[in-house]
Design an enzyme around this catalytic site. Structure first.
Site, PDB file in Angstrom:
ATOM      1  CB  SER A 174      -0.912   0.017   1.232  1.00  0.00           C
ATOM      2  OG  SER A 174      -1.555   1.267   1.349  1.00  0.00           O
ATOM      3  CG  HIS A 187      -3.976  -1.702  -1.608  1.00  0.00           C
ATOM      4  ND1 HIS A 187      -5.029  -2.496  -2.032  1.00  0.00           N
ATOM      5  CD2 HIS A 187      -4.448  -0.966  -0.582  1.00  0.00           C
ATOM      6  CE1 HIS A 187      -6.094  -2.252  -1.277  1.00  0.00           C
ATOM      7  NE2 HIS A 187      -5.770  -1.309  -0.396  1.00  0.00           N
ATOM      8  CG  ASP A 207      -5.194   2.056   1.287  1.00  0.00           C
ATOM      9  OD1 ASP A 207      -6.138   1.249   1.226  1.00  0.00           O
ATOM     10  OD2 ASP A 207      -4.057   1.738   1.675  1.00  0.00           O
ATOM     11  CG  MET A 253      -8.608   6.705   3.027  1.00  0.00           C
ATOM     12  SD  MET A 253      -7.654   6.680   4.558  1.00  0.00           S
ATOM     13  CE  MET A 253      -6.782   5.124   4.393  1.00  0.00           C
ATOM     14  CG  MET A 302     -11.572   2.732   2.440  1.00  0.00           C
ATOM     15  SD  MET A 302     -10.100   2.645   3.488  1.00  0.00           S
ATOM     16  CE  MET A 302      -8.824   2.910   2.245  1.00  0.00           C
ATOM     17  CG  MET A 350     -11.641  -2.945   5.401  1.00  0.00           C
ATOM     18  SD  MET A 350     -10.083  -2.419   4.639  1.00  0.00           S
ATOM     19  CE  MET A 350      -9.304  -1.509   5.988  1.00  0.00           C
ATOM     20  CG  ASP A 408      -6.089  -2.871   3.464  1.00  0.00           C
ATOM     21  OD1 ASP A 408      -5.083  -2.665   4.178  1.00  0.00           O
ATOM     22  OD2 ASP A 408      -6.599  -2.006   2.745  1.00  0.00           O
TER      23      ASP A 408
END
Length: 219
Positions: A6, A31, A33, A35, A66, A135, A175
């Protein structure tokens, strides 16, 4: 087993170097992420970053959204170069529509659930997706500890996929809090893809850590 480092834990001033480390360490995925400071209490990467990274790597770009209203970001991330797009079951009242939208963009579909969300919430959609993202921390920040019970949750989902005859069609990604010391038990429980952030990018030797992850399969 597929390792997906990540880049949330990488040096944002030199993400090109992070991609190079992933190449040398043998990681298969990158990866990302995403947000939005609404679905989770943090703000991170948007489509322009993915677009800037896409020419720098041929690796699978694994985008984990997310965010609220995930349908609004499917097309931007698809155009930016994502290979797979994962969204949260908790983030929308119309998951089937988001699934169809990702498919129509020609991308692999992932569906994620928070640690306290019942597995039954994603069960109706398992035959329509490519990946379940479990998660193992509360989403929002990197560097958290692995939540007890997450391994059993992976095993539960694996068994459900087997019962539905989907074990060769739907991968399980995990994750949160993945470290070298707990990765083997997660793999043994049925995980196909491991996301590792701080364990890789905060290490003194990220390349060796990535290689060590892959050696776990042979233990």
């Amino acid at each position: 087993m597929i390792l997906a480092p990540s880049i949330l834990s990488a040096d944002f001033s030199n993400l090109g170097n992070a991609l190079q480390l992933c190449d040398e360490g043998g990681a298969h995925y990158i990866h990302v992420d995403v947000m939005d400071n609404q679905f989770v209490p943090n703000l991170t990467i948007g489509p322009p970053i993915v677009k800037s990274l896409r020419p720098l790597t041929v690796k699978y770009m694994d985008v984990h959204m997310m965010v609220i209203h995930p349908e609004k970001l499917v097309e931007p991330f698809a155009k930016a170069g994502a290979d797979g797009i994962t969204f949260h079951i908790e983030a929308t009242d119309k998951p089937k529509e988001v699934i169809d939208l990702i498919k129509s963009a020609g991308k692999d579909v992932g569906l994620s659930l928070k640690p306290k969300t019942p597995v039954s919430d994603i069960e109706p959609f398992l035959d329509k997706i490519n990946l379940v993202l479990v998660m193992s921390v509360e989403p929002g920040f990197g560097g958290q500890g692995y939540i007890d019970g997450s391994t059993e949750r992976v095993a539960e989902i694996k068994q459900l996929l087997i019962e539905k005859g989907l074990q060769n069609k739907v991968q399980i990604e995990v994750d949160g809090g993945i470290k070298l010391h707990n990765a083997k038990e997660v793999i043994d429980a049925g995980a196909d893809i491991l996301v590792a952030g701080s364990e890789v990018f905060k290490a003194d030797d990220p390349i060796q850590v990535m290689k060590s992850f892959y050696s776990l399969e042979n233990l």
